[in-house]
Write a protein that holds these residues in place. Structure first.
Motif, short mmCIF file in Angstrom:
data_model
loop_
_atom_site.label_atom_id
_atom_site.label_comp_id
_atom_site.label_asym_id
_atom_site.label_seq_id
_atom_site.Cartn_x
_atom_site.Cartn_y
_atom_site.Cartn_z
N ILE A 174 0.53 -1.22 0.11
CA ILE A 174 0.30 -0.29 -0.24
C ILE A 174 0.70 1.51 0.36
O ILE A 174 2.04 1.37 0.48
CB ILE A 174 -1.09 0.51 0.94
N LEU A 218 -7.18 2.59 -4.16
CA LEU A 218 -7.81 2.28 -3.39
C LEU A 218 -8.45 3.78 -3.09
O LEU A 218 -9.86 3.06 -2.53
CB LEU A 218 -7.01 1.96 -2.47
N ALA A 230 -2.49 -0.40 -3.94
CA ALA A 230 -2.51 -1.03 -4.11
C ALA A 230 -1.61 -1.80 -4.37
O ALA A 230 -1.86 -1.15 -5.96
CB ALA A 230 -3.03 -2.28 -3.79
N ILE A 306 -7.66 -6.50 0.90
CA ILE A 306 -6.67 -5.82 -0.44
C ILE A 306 -5.95 -7.55 -1.26
O ILE A 306 -6.32 -8.53 -0.45
CB ILE A 306 -5.47 -5.70 0.31
#
Length: 306
Positions: A174, A218, A230, A306
């Motif tokens: 991330i 995201l 991501a 995720i």
């Protein structure tokens, strides 16, 4: 998934019904896909036994047979132990996944350096009376947080190294990047090489090594002019995510080396998830690493999605 258990420092492996007639050679080379060097070492040193006797590596085995394998080195460790309260995400007899904090090197970079994550993992294993042949499978930059995978013995290490080389270990990061105009989903496929004008920095270069970063947006924070993404890597070049996003005009927030605004005390990058097949039991694992920053950098991001 294999049925195994530890008997002291030895692994007891029960041959499953699906493996009826398999040989030790096939277990090492076809199932575990270990290196020829590791398989040869176990064979020559007689470290696999059946009913207390050395076993022929080409002998077919019946389902239910129990092999005993000596996995752990008895050599003293060369990694000096260093105490750190580790954030352990997953651990068994073979592997360890740790959530690395910021401002800590993964491993020693200079002679005499001992305050690293590798040294801390060595301390953890020695304090439990375990083998000390620990190795990290991959690394993270000093200021990057998140999941790092360690092998507790040489066989697991060799198998994981092969998996990493074949891109069978999936890593998801991330990042918070400066700017809000990114495509919702894209791939950055640009080679990365050294920057001849800077000893630490890397850059996109036609003569560099292949580097592929997949990303999806995201969320955005228009008031901060930030985009949270991501990222999944097909390759593992030094500073890959940082270089790629800087090159396309979206440097990571806090990453002043690559032109990011100093919004945070470090580059906004976190290794959020590791997905891999367990090197010994062959179980499929997905390990997520909670965010560690205080005050938080990554707000309202659900790692389970995720």
């Amino acid at each position: 998934m294999l049925t195994t258990k530890m008997l002291g420092n030895k692994l007891e492996l029960t041959i499953p019904f699906a493996w009826q007639g398999i040989t030790v050679q096939q277990i090492f080379r076809e199932k575990w896909k270990t290196s020829k060097k590791q398989a040869h070492l176990f064979r020559m040193e007689g470290r696999v036994t059946f009913k207390g006797e050395k076993i022929g590596w080409d002998k077919p085995l019946d389902a239910g047979s129990k092999l005993l394998m000596d996995l752990f080195d008895t050599q003293p460790t060369e990694v000096e132990p260093f105490y750190l309260d580790l954030a352990i995400l997953y651990e068994d007899e073979h592997v360890l996944v740790v959530n690395k904090p910021a401002f800590l090197n993964t491993h020693p970079n200079t002679p005499g350096e001992t305050e690293t994550l590798l040294n801390a993992v060595s301390f953890h294993l020695q304090s439990e009376g375990k083998g000390a042949s620990v190795q990290q499978t991959h690394r993270l930059d000093r200021d990057t947080t998140g999941a790092i995978l360690f092998a507790k013995h040489p066989l697991a290490g060799a198998i994981l190294d092969g998996m990493l080389e074949k891109r069978l270990i999936k890593r998801t990061y991330i990042a918070a990047v400066c700017g809000t105009g990114l495509k919702k989903k894209d791939t950055i496929n640009l080679p990365i090489g050294r920057d001849r004008h800077h000893s630490v920095r890397r850059r996109v270069s036609p003569s560099g090594q292949a580097a592929i970063t997949h990303y999806k947006v995201l969320k955005t924070e228009p008031y901060n002019k930030l985009t949270f993404v991501a990222c999944r890597l097909d390759t593992g070049r030094t500073h890959q995510i940082r270089v790629h996003f800087s090159h396309i005009g979206y440097p990571l927030a806090g990453d002043e080396l690559y032109g990011g605004r100093p919004l945070f005390t470090r580059q906004a990058l976190h290794a959020a998830k590791l997905e891999f097949t367990h090197p010994i039991t062959l179980e499929r694992l997905a390990v997520r690493a909670p965010f560690m920053d205080s005050p938080p950098i990554f707000k309202d991001i659900d790692l389970e999605k995720i």
